[in-house]
Scaffold this motif. Sequence first.
Motif, short mmCIF file in Angstrom:
data_model
loop_
_atom_site.label_atom_id
_atom_site.label_comp_id
_atom_site.label_asym_id
_atom_site.label_seq_id
_atom_site.Cartn_x
_atom_site.Cartn_y
_atom_site.Cartn_z
N MET A 1 0.86 -1.17 0.00
CA MET A 1 0.00 0.00 0.00
C MET A 1 0.90 1.23 0.00
N ASN A 2 0.66 2.13 -0.94
CA ASN A 2 1.48 3.33 -1.00
C ASN A 2 0.87 4.45 -0.15
N ASP A 3 1.60 5.55 -0.02
CA ASP A 3 1.16 6.68 0.81
C ASP A 3 -0.19 7.23 0.37
N GLU A 4 -0.37 7.39 -0.92
CA GLU A 4 -1.61 7.95 -1.44
C GLU A 4 -2.82 7.05 -1.12
N GLU A 5 -2.64 5.75 -1.30
CA GLU A 5 -3.72 4.80 -1.00
C GLU A 5 -4.09 4.83 0.48
N LEU A 6 -3.07 4.87 1.35
CA LEU A 6 -3.34 4.90 2.79
C LEU A 6 -4.01 6.21 3.19
N ASP A 7 -3.55 7.33 2.66
CA ASP A 7 -4.17 8.62 2.98
C ASP A 7 -5.63 8.65 2.54
N GLU A 8 -5.91 8.13 1.36
CA GLU A 8 -7.28 8.09 0.86
C GLU A 8 -8.15 7.19 1.75
N LEU A 9 -7.60 6.05 2.14
CA LEU A 9 -8.33 5.13 3.00
C LEU A 9 -8.63 5.77 4.35
N ARG A 10 -7.63 6.35 4.99
CA ARG A 10 -7.82 6.99 6.30
C ARG A 10 -8.84 8.13 6.24
N SER A 11 -8.84 8.88 5.15
CA SER A 11 -9.77 10.00 5.05
C SER A 11 -11.22 9.53 4.92
N VAL A 45 -3.93 0.30 13.21
CA VAL A 45 -2.58 0.64 12.79
C VAL A 45 -1.66 0.51 14.00
N CYS A 46 -0.71 -0.43 13.91
CA CYS A 46 0.27 -0.65 14.99
C CYS A 46 1.56 0.05 14.60
N GLU A 47 1.92 1.10 15.34
CA GLU A 47 3.02 1.97 14.95
C GLU A 47 4.34 1.62 15.64
N ASP A 60 -11.65 -12.26 12.10
CA ASP A 60 -10.75 -12.63 11.02
C ASP A 60 -9.92 -11.39 10.75
N LEU A 61 -8.64 -11.59 10.42
CA LEU A 61 -7.75 -10.47 10.18
C LEU A 61 -7.09 -10.57 8.82
N CYS A 62 -7.00 -9.45 8.12
CA CYS A 62 -6.18 -9.31 6.93
C CYS A 62 -5.07 -8.34 7.32
N VAL A 63 -3.86 -8.56 6.82
CA VAL A 63 -2.70 -7.81 7.29
C VAL A 63 -1.87 -7.31 6.12
N THR A 64 -1.36 -6.08 6.27
CA THR A 64 -0.36 -5.54 5.36
C THR A 64 0.55 -4.61 6.17
N THR A 65 1.54 -4.03 5.53
CA THR A 65 2.42 -3.08 6.20
C THR A 65 2.52 -1.81 5.36
N HIS A 66 2.91 -0.73 6.04
CA HIS A 66 3.16 0.55 5.37
C HIS A 66 4.19 1.32 6.17
N GLY A 68 6.79 0.54 7.81
CA GLY A 68 7.13 -0.04 9.11
C GLY A 68 5.96 -0.21 10.05
N ASP A 69 4.78 0.31 9.70
CA ASP A 69 3.58 0.12 10.52
C ASP A 69 2.85 -1.13 10.03
N VAL A 70 2.26 -1.86 10.96
CA VAL A 70 1.43 -3.01 10.61
C VAL A 70 -0.01 -2.54 10.55
N LEU A 71 -0.70 -2.88 9.46
CA LEU A 71 -2.10 -2.51 9.28
C LEU A 71 -2.94 -3.77 9.35
N LEU A 72 -3.86 -3.81 10.31
CA LEU A 72 -4.76 -4.94 10.48
C LEU A 72 -6.17 -4.52 10.07
N PHE A 73 -6.76 -5.28 9.19
CA PHE A 73 -8.15 -5.04 8.77
C PHE A 73 -8.98 -6.13 9.44
N THR A 74 -9.88 -5.72 10.33
CA THR A 74 -10.66 -6.70 11.09
C THR A 74 -11.99 -7.00 10.40
#
Length: 77
Positions: A1-11, A45-47, A60-66, A68-74
């Motif tokens: 996941m790139n910065d733009e995708e994460l920013d869009e998701l968080r917003s 987001v685990c920082e 159930d968890l889906c996981v990725t990183t960005h 150095g942060d771990v992103l968990l989708f529950t």
Amino acid sequence: MNDEELDELRSSLTPHESSGGVTTYRNTVAIACPACEKPFDDLVVCENDYNSLELSKMLDLCVTTHDGDVLLFTHKQ
């Protein structure tokens, strides 16, 4: 996941809680999980290098990183 995708998701998510290096966002608009493409319930987001999560329900968890942060989708069962 790139910065733009994460920013869009968080917003698009609703901030819920932040403490001890863990930030939680609620998915109140049924955005699809980037891993499984099904709507997820929360983004956690685990920082820090080490975090402890106390789960009160089965998930159930889906996981990725960005960056150095771990992103968990529950996904509630």
